[in-house]
Design a protein around this motif. Structure first.
Motif: not given
Length: 80
Positions: A68-76
């Protein structure tokens, strides 16, 4: 590269390039550790390819960082 997640256009961001550089690994070196190609690592770093869960877990392990520190979701924003 976006995915649709819960009605929102979402991007999967990552810090693979940053963490790889911190560990002084080349793209080829990281690829060899996780069993993929250098090109795959390059596409992941440029957010042009979202890795499978298995590959993401291997990357997190090789880079010694929680997933979870390497990949995460970013809302667009929402889609219409």
């Amino acid at each position: 590269l976006y995915i649709l997640y819960m009605g929102q256009k979402t991007q999967v961001d990552n810090r693979v390039r940053i963490r790889r550089a911190e560990l002084e690994l080349t793209q080829s070196g990281l690829a060899a550790l996780v069993g993929c190609t250098r090109q795959t690592v390059a596409f992941i770093e440029k957010v042009e390819f979202i890795p499978s869960v298995g590959l993401a877990l291997k990357l997190a392990d090789a880079l010694r960082i929680p997933i979870n520190k390497l990949f995460w979701l970013t809302d667009k924003g929402t889609t219409s």
